[in-house]
Design an enzyme around this catalytic site. Structure first.
Site, PDB file in Angstrom:
ATOM      1  CB  SER A  13       6.199   1.356   4.445  1.00  0.00           C
ATOM      2  OG  SER A  13       6.104   2.283   5.497  1.00  0.00           O
ATOM      3  CG  LEU A  67       5.850  10.847   6.124  1.00  0.00           C
ATOM      4  CD1 LEU A  67       7.049  10.712   5.208  1.00  0.00           C
ATOM      5  CD2 LEU A  67       6.243  11.586   7.390  1.00  0.00           C
ATOM      6  CB  THR A  95       1.774   2.897   8.563  1.00  0.00           C
ATOM      7  OG1 THR A  95       1.138   1.627   8.462  1.00  0.00           O
ATOM      8  CG2 THR A  95       1.191   3.641   9.744  1.00  0.00           C
ATOM      9  CB  CYS A  96       5.808   5.730   6.087  1.00  0.00           C
ATOM     10  SG  CYS A  96       6.772   4.603   7.048  1.00  0.00           S
ATOM     11  N   GLY A  97       3.260   6.516   4.648  1.00  0.00           N
ATOM     12  CA  GLY A  97       2.601   7.388   3.687  1.00  0.00           C
ATOM     13  C   GLY A  97       1.446   8.127   4.331  1.00  0.00           C
TER      14      GLY A  97
END
Lengths: 179, 218
Positions: B71, B78, B73-75
């Site tokens: 997803s 991280l 924002t996660c990308g």
């Protein structure tokens, strides 16, 4: 609100007068498409606000995602030492799809810099520490992605279309569009 | 875009305020607060490997719970941590990402994003570790976006919940690590030279606790 740390100084690459009522700082990545989209917006705002706006660019390359971002940033820093930072900054953002080391040396040559100076600096990682310093100052200032903007030291969390960013800058000038 | 500071919720020494702060689903339980012993767990870090929290005793640990691989924002979050990793390592800290995705999904994601830290699969029973830490969001079937910084004794020194769609950045993690000192024990004297002076003073939770004072709550 997150504060810009450290504040603007002579170390920064600035366009516009030091005593301008508004200083806009961008943390950007030369290979980030969103930064590419923000580039003409910032240009338009510089034109709109003239001497009332000082623009500063700091490096925030996500090097594990963007394989050319670190060298692009280092090449622009090398160009800065030749007095050609903005020429290089603009050339890279105007050719975001072509920023291999060879391309970067070509943009340097076009700006009147000996391309060997750029390729030498990239090979020796001369400007890598400086780029990392910028990156960590961004992390400390609460930058979580690119582009990130600070207006007079305050993190700006709105959109970076000309309308939204322009409104925020206009508010910071006290409402005066141009001198 | 969400205004970060007004929607952030943190648990320092104070208990977080019980109010809805975002349209996005948020965890229904409170995060385990600072001062709590971090519950141990063993999860798969690869299809054929497991990792236990207790493996890292003696070192600070950063637990980054996030909703899902892939997803956007996660990308970003991280990818940012991947880039800041050398800075975390200066504090001898181990960064661990945790989501409900399976080990094969994590393996593909790690490879695609060139990640240099482990992602753990809180997959079966789904979200069990997230539930233990108070980060699970039943309505979404995923963990919320939550951060914990543990000292070398396995005690939570800082915890923080961000709205699902807001990348919390790394400044809070670094401030928490600084307050631990370099060896992961609570700093009883100023950290070694080189650490910015502004984070030296005060309890580890000083800064996060200040953040619980959302502007509209004043």
């Amino acid at each position: 609100m997150s504060r810009l740390t450290p504040p603007p100084s002579a170390r920064d690459h600035a366009h516009g007068p030091a005593d301008a009522p508004v200083t806009l700082v961008e943390y950007g990545d030369y290979e980030c498409p969103y930064c590419g989209a923000a580039y003409p917006v910032v240009k338009a705002l510089q034109h709109r606000f003239g001497n009332r706006l000082r623009f500063i660019f700091r490096n925030f390359p996500l090097t594990q995602v963007h394989p050319h971002a670190a060298h692009a940033a280092e090449a622009a820093e090398a160009a800065a030492d030749a007095g050609k930072f903005w020429e290089m900054h603009d050339a890279i953002f105007e050719h975001q799809g072509a920023i291999t080391d060879h391309d970067l040396a070509g943009y340097a040559a076009h700006a009147g810099i000996d391309p060997a100076v750029i390729t030498g600096a990239l090979a020796a990682h001369t400007y890598a520490p400086r780029v990392r310093e910028d990156f960590m100052s961004g992390v400390r200032s609460g930058v979580s992605g690119t582009p990130s903007f600070f207006i007079n030291g305050q993190k700006y969390d709105g959109g970076y279309d000309a309308g939204s960013l322009g409104e925020a800058i206009l508010a910071a000038t006290g409402g005066q569009n141009r001198e | 875009m969400a205004t970060r500071k007004s929607v952030r919720r943190a648990s320092g020494t104070k208990k977080p305020k019980a109010r809805s702060v975002s349209k996005e689903p948020v965890a229904t339980q409170y995060l385990l607060p600072a001062g709590t012993k971090a519950p141990d767990f063993t999860l798969k870090s690869a299809p054929d490997q497991s990792l236990s929290l207790s493996d890292f005793r003696g070192r600070p640990v950063i637990l980054a719970f996030y909703p899902a691989d892939w997803s956007p924002t996660c990308g970003d979050q991280l990818a940012l941590y991947n880039e800041v990793l050398p800075e975390f390592q200066r504090y001898n800290a181990e960064l661990i990402g945790i989501s409900v995705d399976g080990a094969w999904c994590h393996a593909a994601y790690t490879k695609a994003r060139n990640l240099h830290f482990p992602l753990l699969a809180d997959f079966e029973p789904k979200g069990a570790v997230a539930k233990t830490y108070g980060t699970y969001t039943p309505s979404a079937g995923m963990s919320g976006r939550a951060l914990f910084v543990l000292d070398g004794k396995g005690t939570i020194r800082w915890s923080y919940l961000s709205p699902m769609d807001v990348n919390p950045g790394a400044d809070g993690i670094l401030a928490a690590l600084e307050s631990l000192g370099r060896d992961g024990r609570p700093a009883t004297q100023p950290p070694a030279a080189g650490a910015p002076a502004k984070h030296r003073a005060g309890a580890p939770s000083a800064r996060p606790a200040a953040r619980t004072e959302a502007p509209e709550a004043r």
